[in-house]
Design a protein around this motif. Structure first.
Motif, PDB file in Angstrom:
ATOM      1  N   ASP A  76       3.585   6.660 -10.482  1.00  0.00           N
ATOM      2  CA  ASP A  76       3.109   5.373 -10.988  1.00  0.00           C
ATOM      3  C   ASP A  76       4.158   4.275 -10.818  1.00  0.00           C
ATOM      4  O   ASP A  76       3.864   3.192 -10.297  1.00  0.00           O
ATOM      5  N   VAL A  77       5.372   4.531 -11.265  1.00  0.00           N
ATOM      6  CA  VAL A  77       6.389   3.469 -11.259  1.00  0.00           C
ATOM      7  C   VAL A  77       7.003   3.245  -9.880  1.00  0.00           C
ATOM      8  O   VAL A  77       7.587   2.187  -9.631  1.00  0.00           O
ATOM      9  N   ALA A  78       6.879   4.241  -8.989  1.00  0.00           N
ATOM     10  CA  ALA A  78       7.465   4.093  -7.656  1.00  0.00           C
ATOM     11  C   ALA A  78       6.403   3.894  -6.581  1.00  0.00           C
ATOM     12  O   ALA A  78       6.674   4.107  -5.393  1.00  0.00           O
ATOM     13  N   ALA A  79       5.202   3.468  -6.985  1.00  0.00           N
ATOM     14  CA  ALA A  79       4.150   3.202  -6.018  1.00  0.00           C
ATOM     15  C   ALA A  79       4.585   2.056  -5.091  1.00  0.00           C
ATOM     16  O   ALA A  79       5.152   1.061  -5.562  1.00  0.00           O
ATOM     17  N   PRO A  80       4.350   2.166  -3.773  1.00  0.00           N
ATOM     18  CA  PRO A  80       4.781   1.117  -2.842  1.00  0.00           C
ATOM     19  C   PRO A  80       4.224  -0.258  -3.193  1.00  0.00           C
ATOM     20  O   PRO A  80       4.874  -1.274  -2.975  1.00  0.00           O
ATOM     21  N   ILE A  81       3.015  -0.284  -3.725  1.00  0.00           N
ATOM     22  CA  ILE A  81       2.392  -1.547  -4.107  1.00  0.00           C
ATOM     23  C   ILE A  81       2.170  -1.543  -5.615  1.00  0.00           C
ATOM     24  O   ILE A  81       1.442  -0.710  -6.142  1.00  0.00           O
ATOM     25  N   GLY A  82       2.816  -2.466  -6.291  1.00  0.00           N
ATOM     26  CA  GLY A  82       2.626  -2.611  -7.727  1.00  0.00           C
ATOM     27  C   GLY A  82       3.558  -1.788  -8.585  1.00  0.00           C
ATOM     28  O   GLY A  82       3.577  -1.971  -9.807  1.00  0.00           O
ATOM     29  N   GLY A  83       4.328  -0.887  -7.996  1.00  0.00           N
ATOM     30  CA  GLY A  83       5.243  -0.062  -8.779  1.00  0.00           C
ATOM     31  C   GLY A  83       6.537  -0.793  -9.085  1.00  0.00           C
ATOM     32  O   GLY A  83       7.104  -1.451  -8.204  1.00  0.00           O
ATOM     33  N   GLU A  84       7.003  -0.699 -10.318  1.00  0.00           N
ATOM     34  CA  GLU A  84       8.250  -1.375 -10.702  1.00  0.00           C
ATOM     35  C   GLU A  84       9.438  -0.890  -9.880  1.00  0.00           C
ATOM     36  O   GLU A  84      10.384  -1.625  -9.619  1.00  0.00           O
ATOM     37  N   LEU A  85       9.390   0.367  -9.449  1.00  0.00           N
ATOM     38  CA  LEU A  85      10.489   0.947  -8.672  1.00  0.00           C
ATOM     39  C   LEU A  85      10.017   1.295  -7.260  1.00  0.00           C
ATOM     40  O   LEU A  85      10.470   2.272  -6.656  1.00  0.00           O
ATOM     41  N   GLY A  86       9.123   0.471  -6.746  1.00  0.00           N
ATOM     42  CA  GLY A  86       8.512   0.769  -5.446  1.00  0.00           C
ATOM     43  C   GLY A  86       9.489   0.887  -4.299  1.00  0.00           C
ATOM     44  O   GLY A  86       9.263   1.639  -3.361  1.00  0.00           O
TER      45      GLY A  86
END
Length: 476
Positions: A307-317
């Motif tokens: 969730d947090v590292a999603a390429p689009i929209g993730g805070e830690l993308g």
């Protein structure tokens, strides 16, 4: 904000009618609005990144900590099985893994000395003035060997002390080494004194009464020595005697420690001539349960990371720490847990059934775990300890590696970087606020000066009009 200049203008009732104070505020705010909005937006993004990284790091360290607590709780320790459970209770301290089979034969239980004094009319009977001295040591038959390392307890007895109050004084003076109370029965009231377990906890009573006659009412009546025992001694202090694998051992109490593998025995009965078998079996059900819970906890971390590292929209993308954590998780099943494992024994988390799915999540390969347990149950059980090797040590290192603030490529390094950038943004926003306030004050001063000049011009104009009117009237 009202300044000295604006107050003077207002008091004089002069001015252009323009609210220069508000104008200065609006101009200064508009001048720095773009910078302020940009910094505020960056702060919001950084706060989201700090929160995401912190929660992710907390999930990893929390998983390792929970695993350690589960192992230390003792439910994974080998289960003791005693063929004759009446003989003893077996406990295994958390973190220890005793192995093997033992033959246990208990020939004597430890006990404390028990004295029942001679009878009195009642618990309120006076015992007589004097000194009662408790000496500790070993009672053997009619002899007493004092323990030179233990101080005697001298008890001052007053003329008003009764059997009941003397019992209280004995309890206090002995510091718990002797328990005294009054038992009332058909033969009268008697002082009962019980010492601690172990042969070294025997005791004698030296009574020095004021009257010197060994009769009720004189303290000498309560004195006791083994050589003059007249039935007062009901139980002699003694050690526990037992054989473990035919080797004779002693213990001052019925709680026996220092046994192979660290297990503890609480002896409860004798079985002389009929040794019983004590064995330790690996708790395979608990191991399977822990691995199932471990996989579920890992998948929670994987889901949170996705969730947090999603390429689009993730805070830690696009964060290097999140990428490194994903890579480390992917290699977790292959991590060596027991570097010293023998050939054929379980040595990796994969051998314990941890398997990686194509989407990066985990599953429990129950068949592989079962094979490892059947092939080397002791080796698998040894992986669930709090030592330098094992599942907990592996996950603890995993959590520490991904939380290092000194490594910019880890989640901890990312968190440190975000916090530093947030601090810099806070400082920059404070600087912009200071610059904006300085501009507002400067504009206020300039507008106030302009207002004064406008007021002066209006006053001059009014004077000239007045003069013109006077001149015009005089020409008529």
């Amino acid at each position: 904000m009202t300044t000295a200049g604006s107050s003077i203008i207002s008091a004089l009732g002069a001015g252009s009618g323009v609210d220069f104070i508000k104008l200065a505020q609006d101009i200064s705010a508009a001048s720095f609005a773009a910078q302020r909005n940009s910094i505020t937006a960056r702060q919001t993004a950084l706060e989201a990144q700090i929160s995401a990284a912190g929660q992710l790091r907390g999930a990893i360290t929390g998983l390792a900590s929970a695993l350690g607590d589960r192992i230390r709780s003792g439910d994974l320790a080998p289960r003791p099985e005693l063929a004759n459970p009446a003989v003893a209770k077996v406990t295994v301290p958390a973190g220890l893994t005793p192995r093997g089979n033992f033959a246990l034969e208990v020939t004597q239980l430890a006990q404390g000395q028990t004295l029942v004094g001679r009878p009195y009319a009642s618990r309120d009977a006076l015992v007589g003035e004097g000194t009662l001295t408790l000496r500790f040591g070993t009672v053997s038959g009619a002899s007493f060997t004092p323990d030179a390392a233990r101080a005697a307890a001298a008890i001052a007895v007053s003329a008003t002390d009764t059997l009941a109050t003397l019992a209280t004084k004995i309890n206090q003076a002995s510091g718990g080494a002797v328990q005294a109370y009054v038992a009332e029965g058909a033969s009268g009231a008697r002082l009962v004194m019980k010492g601690g377990e172990g042969s070294a906890n025997g005791f004698v009573l030296e009574a020095a009464g004021a009257g010197g006659a060994a009769a009720p009412g004189d303290l000498s009546y309560l004195g006791w020595q083994p050589a003059t025992n007249a039935g007062e001694l009901q139980a002699t202090a003694r050690d526990a005697l037992f054989r473990l694998d035919t080797v004779e051992r002693t213990s001052p109490t019925n709680r026996v420690t220092g046994l192979p593998g660290g297990f503890t025995l609480n002896l409860t009965a004798t079985n002389t001539g009929a040794p019983t078998t004590l064995s330790f079996a690996s708790n395979t059900d608990a191991i399977a349960s822990v691995m199932s819970d471990f996989v579920a906890a890992l998948n929670n971390v994987v889901s949170q990371l996705a969730d947090v590292a999603a390429p689009i929209g993730g805070e830690l993308g696009n964060d290097p720490g999140a990428r490194e954590l994903r890579r480390a998780l992917a290699g977790l099943a292959g991590r060596v847990v027991m570097p010293g494992a023998a050939n054929g024994e379980a040595r990796t988390l994969g051998d314990l059934g941890l398997a990686l799915n194509r989407d990066g999540s985990f599953r429990l390969d129950s068949a592989r775990l079962t094979r490892s347990l059947e092939a080397s149950p002791d080796a698998v059980a040894a992986m669930f300890t709090t030592g330098v090797s094992g599942v907990f040590a592996t996950m603890d290192r995993f959590a520490r590696e991904n939380s290092l603030v000194t490594d910019p490529g880890t989640l901890g390094g990312s968190l440190k970087r975000f916090e530093a950038q947030k601090a810099a943004s806070d400082a920059r926003l404070a600087k912009v606020a200071e610059q904006q306030d300085n501009l507002r004050e400067r504009l206020t001063r300039e507008f106030t000066a302009s207002e004064r000049r406008v007021a002066a011009s209006q006053s001059t104009l009014a004077f000239l009009r007045q003069q013109v009117d006077i001149w015009s009237n005089s020409d008529r």
